[in-house]
Design an enzyme around this catalytic site. Structure first.
Site, PDB file in Angstrom:
ATOM      1  N   HIS A 117      -9.549   4.152   8.217  1.00 29.19           N
ATOM      2  CA  HIS A 117      -9.979   2.810   7.817  1.00 29.19           C
ATOM      3  C   HIS A 117     -11.380   2.481   8.326  1.00 29.19           C
ATOM      4  O   HIS A 117     -12.103   1.719   7.690  1.00 29.19           O
ATOM      5  CB  HIS A 117      -9.000   1.761   8.337  1.00 29.19           C
ATOM      6  CG  HIS A 117      -7.852   1.518   7.407  1.00 29.19           C
ATOM      7  ND1 HIS A 117      -6.662   2.206   7.495  1.00 29.19           N
ATOM      8  CD2 HIS A 117      -7.693   0.659   6.363  1.00 29.19           C
ATOM      9  CE1 HIS A 117      -5.837   1.784   6.550  1.00 29.19           C
ATOM     10  NE2 HIS A 117      -6.435   0.850   5.848  1.00 29.19           N
ATOM     11  N   ASN A 135       0.838  -1.204   0.000  1.00 29.35           N
ATOM     12  CA  ASN A 135       0.000   0.000   0.000  1.00 29.35           C
ATOM     13  C   ASN A 135       0.874   1.256   0.000  1.00 29.35           C
ATOM     14  O   ASN A 135       0.610   2.221   0.722  1.00 29.35           O
ATOM     15  CB  ASN A 135      -0.925   0.002   1.220  1.00 29.35           C
ATOM     16  CG  ASN A 135      -2.157   0.866   1.027  1.00 29.35           C
ATOM     17  OD1 ASN A 135      -2.394   1.392  -0.061  1.00 29.35           O
ATOM     18  ND2 ASN A 135      -2.934   1.044   2.078  1.00 29.35           N
TER      19      ASN A 135
END
Length: 486
Positions: free
Chosen positions: A373, A337
């Site tokens: 998140h 990521n």
């Protein structure tokens, strides 16, 4: 005539609804046969649809009128949103339009930055709150979290555009938005089909270069990016096959089952090790496939290396070789990521320089990532564990480097393969340990797994954090400490 028109309209609507129902049932049947959910299948189809979209744009819209390219990107992105989430696409539309108004009405001000950050994050948090369940579901909040970062980054780059070039860092100069983006630009940037669903992040300046046809290795011609894009797509397919084949044998459900709890301690630890590595493959798949789409359009073009060879890694979200071979936690973080990590470093971590404390800046950055998140407590536990492990790992690396005895031991060639295997096992065991709360979300589930292995990760790394300073006093000679101090 009016009645006939009404009947015709009702028939059209009924036919459309019937077609949508048939498509949904067909996708559901295919997903069931693959052992997947319908939403997961829709997501995979959506990211692969980027390839025909990109081919269309390459062949018919390269260096055409800018408004046509913006409209094409908007329509393709919206079609993916509707295909996946139906009328819930309206949430992204609300945030994009609001962001355009903030840019126009507030201009290049710190007020615009603060307003954007508060509004976009609050909207995302509200979405998480009202759609939250006890398991991971693919909902409109999934692409919306990507959009949130994109719009926050846009307003910060727009704010940087007001400053003198000399006052900006080279990185800020690269991304600063000097002109005033139009509504079509903002919407095209937001809905670009190659990155709308799962990323990667890219800047408005990159997008503007893309639509102007400047992101190419051959000026004035379409980029020679077909082969590099195909390679990333095939690599993504490889990871998808591995995940699809192995996932039924390493499931999250088994982690919280009574059968797992009855297994020996060593088995529970090894299972977490293998499960954690496999779980990341579904993210690797998506990011490699979307990177291929970005490369095909030209967005992945990153100039040429010292040998004059084109580089196509501007939108890379994975360093696959490093990910598969590194024995370090920091190596995995640096390979996984990466695009989002770069965004956080550029817009959060480096902007906290005024705090004068790198560790504090890093902690705040990880806290932002955890909240971004979702609202589940598992995210906070995961990133707290990552923070702890990275601190301990850096101290261990420093200790081995500064201690003559440990340096001599690790330099023995015949022992290096043994050390590497041990490092990999420890690395992936505790990477999986950190992922348990990230993937299981709810307190009841992840605490059950942690109890089954006696909170091994927390005990080990908090113990190391406490005793490493004392070990350093024993293993590092005083003159080595003085050299480091100098």
């Amino acid at each position: 005539m009016e009645e006939g028109g009404g009947i015709g309209m009702e028939g059209t609507v009924a036919s459309s609804s019937s077609s949508s129902l048939r498509l949904s049932l067909s996708l559901a049947a295919v997903a069931e046969s693959l052992g997947s959910s319908e939403q997961a299948l829709r997501l995979i189809l959506s990211i692969f649809l980027g390839y025909p979209f990109a081919l269309f744009q390459r062949h018919f819209l390269f260096q055409k009128e800018l408004y046509l390219i913006h409209l094409c990107n908007i329509l393709m992105g919206l079609s993916l949103a509707c295909f996946n989430f139906g009328t819930m696409f309206c949430h992204s539309l609300i945030c994009v339009l609001t962001q355009f108004l903030i840019l126009r009405l507030m201009g290049r001000t710190i007020t615009a930055v603060a307003t954007t950050f508060c509004f976009q994050m609050a909207y995302l948090m509200a979405g998480y709150y009202y759609t939250a369940t006890e398991s991971y579901d693919i909902k409109w909040t999934m692409p919306h979290c990507v959009l949130t970062l994109k719009l926050i980054g846009l307003v910060i780059d727009y704010y940087d555009g007001r400053k003198e070039v000399e006052t900006l860092t080279p990185e800020q100069q690269k991304y600063a938005v000097r002109g005033v983006p139009t509504l079509l630009e903002v919407a095209g940037f937001s809905y670009f089909y190659g990155a709308f669903m799962v990323g990667p992040q890219f800047s408005m300046t990159q997008y503007q270069k893309l639509v102007r046809g400047e992101l190419t290795d051959v000026p004035g011609q379409r980029p020679n990016s077909f082969v590099p894009a195909l390679k990333r797509m095939m690599l993504g397919l490889f990871f998808m096959v591995v995940y699809t084949v192995v996932a039924p044998y390493l499931s999250e459900e088994y982690l919280v089952s009574d059968d797992y709890l009855e297994q020996p301690f060593w088995f529970r630890c090894v299972y977490i090790l293998m499960w954690g590595k496999l779980m990341l493959y579904k993210y690797v798949t998506c990011w490699l496939v979307t990177e291929g789409v970005c490369i095909l359009t030209g967005l992945g073009y990153n100039g040429k290396d010292e040998k004059g060879k084109p580089m196509w890694n501007a939108c890379a979200n994975m360093k696959v070789w490093l990910f598969e071979t590194t024995p370090y936690f920091t190596g995995t973080i640096a390979s996984f990521n990466t695009n989002t990590n770069d965004w956080v470093a550029r817009y959060i971590y480096k902007r906290l320089k005024f705090l004068g404390n790198k560790l504090l800046s890093q902690g705040i950055s990880l806290l932002f990532l955890a909240v971004w998140h979702g609202l589940h407590c598992g995210y906070l536990v995961c990133f707290q564990m990552e923070f702890l492990i990275v601190i301990v790992e850096r101290q261990l690396i420093s200790l081995v480097r500064d201690s003559p005895a440990l340096t001599t031991l690790t330099s023995i060639i015949i022992l290096r393969p043994v050390f590497y295997v041990l490092q990999q096992a420890i690395h992936w065991m505790f990477m999986g340990y950190s992922l348990v709360p990230f993937c299981l979300f709810s307190w009841e589930k992840w605490i059950k797994v942690y109890k089954s292995i006696y909170f091994l990760g927390h005990l080990l790394f908090f113990t190391l954090l406490f005793i490493l300073p004392y070990l350093r006093k024993i293993l590092v000679p005083r003159k080595e400490k003085l050299k480091k101090a100098e």
